[in-house]
Design a protein around this motif. Structure first.
Motif, PDB file in Angstrom:
ATOM      1  N   GLY A 115       0.810  -1.235   0.000  1.00 40.09           N
ATOM      2  CA  GLY A 115       0.000   0.000   0.000  1.00 40.09           C
ATOM      3  C   GLY A 115       0.830   1.266   0.000  1.00 40.09           C
ATOM      4  N   MET A 116       2.120   1.141   0.282  1.00 42.18           N
ATOM      5  CA  MET A 116       2.993   2.321   0.297  1.00 42.18           C
ATOM      6  C   MET A 116       3.606   2.498  -1.086  1.00 42.18           C
ATOM      7  SD  MET A 116       3.391   4.427   2.672  1.00 42.18           S
ATOM      8  CE  MET A 116       2.674   4.650   4.280  1.00 42.18           C
ATOM      9  N   TYR A 117       2.873   3.169  -1.939  1.00 40.99           N
ATOM     10  CA  TYR A 117       3.390   3.457  -3.278  1.00 40.99           C
ATOM     11  C   TYR A 117       2.848   4.816  -3.705  1.00 40.99           C
ATOM     12  CZ  TYR A 117      -1.256   1.947  -4.699  1.00 40.99           C
ATOM     13  OH  TYR A 117      -2.616   1.831  -4.816  1.00 40.99           O
ATOM     14  N   GLY A 118       3.500   5.401  -4.687  1.00 45.08           N
ATOM     15  CA  GLY A 118       3.040   6.659  -5.275  1.00 45.08           C
ATOM     16  C   GLY A 118       2.783   7.734  -4.226  1.00 45.08           C
ATOM     17  N   MET A 119       1.672   8.432  -4.400  1.00 46.16           N
ATOM     18  CA  MET A 119       1.377   9.569  -3.516  1.00 46.16           C
ATOM     19  C   MET A 119       1.069   9.123  -2.092  1.00 46.16           C
ATOM     20  SD  MET A 119       2.023  12.313  -5.077  1.00 46.16           S
ATOM     21  CE  MET A 119       1.446  13.463  -3.826  1.00 46.16           C
ATOM     22  N   ASN A 120       0.691   7.861  -1.885  1.00 45.48           N
ATOM     23  CA  ASN A 120       0.474   7.383  -0.505  1.00 45.48           C
ATOM     24  C   ASN A 120       1.726   7.599   0.325  1.00 45.48           C
ATOM     25  OD1 ASN A 120      -1.914   6.494  -1.492  1.00 45.48           O
ATOM     26  ND2 ASN A 120      -1.479   4.305  -1.331  1.00 45.48           N
ATOM     27  N   VAL A 121       2.864   7.342  -0.295  1.00 41.88           N
ATOM     28  CA  VAL A 121       4.144   7.502   0.410  1.00 41.88           C
ATOM     29  C   VAL A 121       4.359   8.972   0.761  1.00 41.88           C
ATOM     30  CG1 VAL A 121       6.655   7.297   0.166  1.00 41.88           C
ATOM     31  CG2 VAL A 121       5.156   5.536  -0.815  1.00 41.88           C
ATOM     32  N   HIS A 122       4.204   9.827  -0.226  1.00 43.01           N
ATOM     33  CA  HIS A 122       4.513  11.242  -0.005  1.00 43.01           C
ATOM     34  C   HIS A 122       3.521  11.898   0.971  1.00 43.01           C
ATOM     35  CE1 HIS A 122       7.443  10.570  -3.006  1.00 43.01           C
ATOM     36  NE2 HIS A 122       6.548  10.295  -3.937  1.00 43.01           N
ATOM     37  N   ARG A 123       2.266  11.431   0.935  1.00 42.45           N
ATOM     38  CA  ARG A 123       1.287  11.954   1.900  1.00 42.45           C
ATOM     39  C   ARG A 123       1.656  11.534   3.323  1.00 42.45           C
ATOM     40  NH1 ARG A 123      -2.722   9.740  -1.487  1.00 42.45           N
ATOM     41  NH2 ARG A 123      -3.035  11.175  -3.201  1.00 42.45           N
ATOM     42  N   ALA A 124       2.137  10.314   3.467  1.00 39.94           N
ATOM     43  CA  ALA A 124       2.525   9.837   4.809  1.00 39.94           C
ATOM     44  C   ALA A 124       3.746  10.600   5.319  1.00 39.94           C
ATOM     45  CB  ALA A 124       2.811   8.334   4.757  1.00 39.94           C
ATOM     46  N   VAL A 125       4.695  10.839   4.440  1.00 38.80           N
ATOM     47  CA  VAL A 125       5.902  11.592   4.828  1.00 38.80           C
ATOM     48  C   VAL A 125       5.496  13.011   5.237  1.00 38.80           C
ATOM     49  CG1 VAL A 125       8.029  12.619   3.900  1.00 38.80           C
ATOM     50  CG2 VAL A 125       7.469  10.214   3.398  1.00 38.80           C
ATOM     51  N   HIS A 126       4.583  13.600   4.483  1.00 41.53           N
ATOM     52  CA  HIS A 126       4.094  14.955   4.761  1.00 41.53           C
ATOM     53  C   HIS A 126       3.371  14.991   6.109  1.00 41.53           C
ATOM     54  CE1 HIS A 126       1.032  18.227   4.292  1.00 41.53           C
ATOM     55  NE2 HIS A 126       2.121  18.879   3.906  1.00 41.53           N
ATOM     56  N   THR A 160       6.680  23.829   4.570  1.00 39.36           N
ATOM     57  CA  THR A 160       5.699  24.327   3.583  1.00 39.36           C
ATOM     58  C   THR A 160       5.564  23.408   2.372  1.00 39.36           C
ATOM     59  OG1 THR A 160       7.506  25.663   2.726  1.00 39.36           O
ATOM     60  CG2 THR A 160       5.943  26.766   4.180  1.00 39.36           C
ATOM     61  N   ASP A 161       6.399  22.371   2.260  1.00 40.56           N
ATOM     62  CA  ASP A 161       6.294  21.452   1.114  1.00 40.56           C
ATOM     63  C   ASP A 161       4.983  20.662   1.171  1.00 40.56           C
ATOM     64  OD1 ASP A 161       8.676  22.067  -0.141  1.00 40.56           O
ATOM     65  OD2 ASP A 161       9.824  20.481   0.851  1.00 40.56           O
ATOM     66  N   SER A 162       4.281  20.641   0.069  1.00 42.89           N
ATOM     67  CA  SER A 162       3.059  19.823  -0.029  1.00 42.89           C
ATOM     68  C   SER A 162       3.477  18.407  -0.426  1.00 42.89           C
ATOM     69  CB  SER A 162       2.145  20.401  -1.109  1.00 42.89           C
ATOM     70  OG  SER A 162       2.785  20.246  -2.370  1.00 42.89           O
ATOM     71  N   PRO A 163       2.574  17.429  -0.362  1.00 45.92           N
ATOM     72  CA  PRO A 163       2.921  16.089  -0.853  1.00 45.92           C
ATOM     73  C   PRO A 163       3.405  16.127  -2.303  1.00 45.92           C
ATOM     74  CG  PRO A 163       0.928  15.973   0.467  1.00 45.92           C
ATOM     75  CD  PRO A 163       1.253  17.437   0.330  1.00 45.92           C
ATOM     76  N   ASP A 164       2.811  16.977  -3.130  1.00 49.61           N
ATOM     77  CA  ASP A 164       3.273  17.086  -4.526  1.00 49.61           C
ATOM     78  C   ASP A 164       4.707  17.619  -4.612  1.00 49.61           C
ATOM     79  OD1 ASP A 164       1.115  16.056  -5.880  1.00 49.61           O
ATOM     80  OD2 ASP A 164       0.101  17.992  -6.079  1.00 49.61           O
ATOM     81  N   ASP A 165       5.009  18.598  -3.756  1.00 53.50           N
ATOM     82  CA  ASP A 165       6.386  19.137  -3.745  1.00 53.50           C
ATOM     83  C   ASP A 165       7.365  18.028  -3.353  1.00 53.50           C
ATOM     84  OD1 ASP A 165       5.501  21.731  -4.316  1.00 53.50           O
ATOM     85  OD2 ASP A 165       5.257  22.216  -2.184  1.00 53.50           O
ATOM     86  N   ILE A 166       6.984  17.240  -2.363  1.00 56.12           N
ATOM     87  CA  ILE A 166       7.865  16.149  -1.922  1.00 56.12           C
ATOM     88  C   ILE A 166       8.059  15.158  -3.067  1.00 56.12           C
ATOM     89  CG2 ILE A 166       8.146  14.251  -0.263  1.00 56.12           C
ATOM     90  CD1 ILE A 166       6.394  15.890   1.698  1.00 56.12           C
ATOM     91  N   ALA A 167       6.947  14.827  -3.735  1.00 62.98           N
ATOM     92  CA  ALA A 167       7.016  13.880  -4.863  1.00 62.98           C
ATOM     93  C   ALA A 167       7.988  14.396  -5.935  1.00 62.98           C
ATOM     94  CB  ALA A 167       5.627  13.681  -5.464  1.00 62.98           C
ATOM     95  N   ASN A 168       7.917  15.694  -6.219  1.00 63.18           N
ATOM     96  CA  ASN A 168       8.816  16.256  -7.248  1.00 63.18           C
ATOM     97  C   ASN A 168      10.274  16.175  -6.837  1.00 63.18           C
ATOM     98  OD1 ASN A 168       6.926  16.884  -9.153  1.00 63.18           O
ATOM     99  ND2 ASN A 168       6.462  18.878  -8.242  1.00 63.18           N
ATOM    100  N   LYS A 169      10.534  16.507  -5.582  1.00 64.78           N
ATOM    101  CA  LYS A 169      11.934  16.449  -5.112  1.00 64.78           C
ATOM    102  C   LYS A 169      12.476  15.024  -5.205  1.00 64.78           C
ATOM    103  CE  LYS A 169      12.012  20.309  -1.832  1.00 64.78           C
ATOM    104  NZ  LYS A 169      12.169  20.738  -0.435  1.00 64.78           N
ATOM    105  N   VAL A 170      11.658  14.072  -4.781  1.00 63.25           N
ATOM    106  CA  VAL A 170      12.106  12.680  -4.779  1.00 63.25           C
ATOM    107  C   VAL A 170      12.279  12.168  -6.213  1.00 63.25           C
ATOM    108  CG1 VAL A 170      11.434  10.320  -4.152  1.00 63.25           C
ATOM    109  CG2 VAL A 170      11.129  12.190  -2.505  1.00 63.25           C
ATOM    110  N   LEU A 171      11.348  12.530  -7.086  1.00 66.37           N
ATOM    111  CA  LEU A 171      11.433  12.042  -8.473  1.00 66.37           C
ATOM    112  C   LEU A 171      12.709  12.552  -9.149  1.00 66.37           C
ATOM    113  CD1 LEU A 171       9.787  10.234 -10.386  1.00 66.37           C
ATOM    114  CD2 LEU A 171       8.761  12.300 -11.342  1.00 66.37           C
ATOM    115  N   GLN A 172      13.096  13.777  -8.810  1.00 69.13           N
ATOM    116  CA  GLN A 172      14.354  14.290  -9.386  1.00 69.13           C
ATOM    117  C   GLN A 172      15.549  13.440  -8.960  1.00 69.13           C
ATOM    118  OE1 GLN A 172      15.133  18.422  -9.102  1.00 69.13           O
ATOM    119  NE2 GLN A 172      13.093  18.993  -9.810  1.00 69.13           N
ATOM    120  N   LEU A 173      15.538  13.030  -7.706  1.00 63.26           N
ATOM    121  CA  LEU A 173      16.630  12.154  -7.234  1.00 63.26           C
ATOM    122  C   LEU A 173      16.602  10.817  -7.973  1.00 63.26           C
ATOM    123  CD1 LEU A 173      16.420  12.581  -3.340  1.00 63.26           C
ATOM    124  CD2 LEU A 173      18.113  13.594  -4.881  1.00 63.26           C
TER     125      LEU A 173
END
Ligand code: GRF
Length: 189
Positions: A115-126, A160-173
């Motif tokens: 269940g920890m995939y995609g935006m679920n991960v970034h929402r949990a981190v947020h 101030t990072d939203s889940p989408d911001d986190i997703a973008n940062k991680v995807l760049q890595l």
């Protein structure tokens, strides 16, 4: 030549980066793209680059070893999961021991598992107000996100990072590190 098969279900931005990385490589080639979804964006990306594709269904994947015949036909040496959500069957993990890798959009062992995939991960981190996140490249076994960790890269997070911001940062890595890490692993086999 060493041949890679990429398994992907989603948009395929990592697959695209991997394809580009190995486009003119002397000894490594992306030779097959496998998906469980006919509409996966990765299939169009493969078509543009003239890379053969294969659609698999669940029954065939788990109840037969037919896919091994197909991987053999393309002389596949190494399997890369890039946004592929099905567990690898035991036969696959055995035949390709230490030759199947996955990328996970968090710093495992945190934020992994079913269940920890995609935006679920970034929402949990947020929600946990983590000060950092990142990506993990790991070997694949029969359990979600539990194979040995090969490489991790971190990024700092702002409150101030939203889940989408986190997703973008991680995807760049992911885009930056997945292709060269795959290359170094394949050069060792
Ligand atoms: C990535 O975040 C990867 O970590 C995860 O699935 C996502 C795939 O994205 N396993 P894309 O399809 O490569 O754009």
């Amino acid at each position: 030549m060493k041949h890679i098969a990429i398994f992907a279900t989603g948009g395929g931005s990592n697959a695209q980066k991997i394809i580009e990385h190995f486009e003119n490589h002397e000894t490594i080639k992306v030779s097959l793209i496998i998906s469980n979804k006919k509409t996966a964006g990765v299939l169009e990306k493969a078509a543009v680059k003239n890379i053969p594709t294969l659609i698999i269904n669940r029954e065939e994947f788990y109840q037969t070893e037919n896919i091994i015949l197909k991987l053999d036909a393309f002389q596949i040496d190494f399997i890369v999961l890039a946004g592929f959500l099905w567990l690898m069957p035991t036969y696959m993990v055995k035949i390709y021991a230490k030759k199947v890798v996955n990328i996970h959009p968090a710093l495992l062992p945190k934020y992994g598992g079913k269940g920890m995939y995609g935006m679920n991960v970034h929402r949990a981190v947020h929600a946990a107000k983590e000060a950092e996140s990142g990506m993990t490249i790991h070997y694949v076994n029969e359990h979600y996100d539990e194979g040995g960790i090969i490489f991790q890269a971190k990024c700092s997070l702002l409150l101030t990072d939203s889940p989408d911001d986190i997703a973008n940062k991680v995807l760049q890595l992911e885009h930056r590190y997945y292709p060269p890490v795959i290359e170094s692993l394949i050069l060792e086999i």
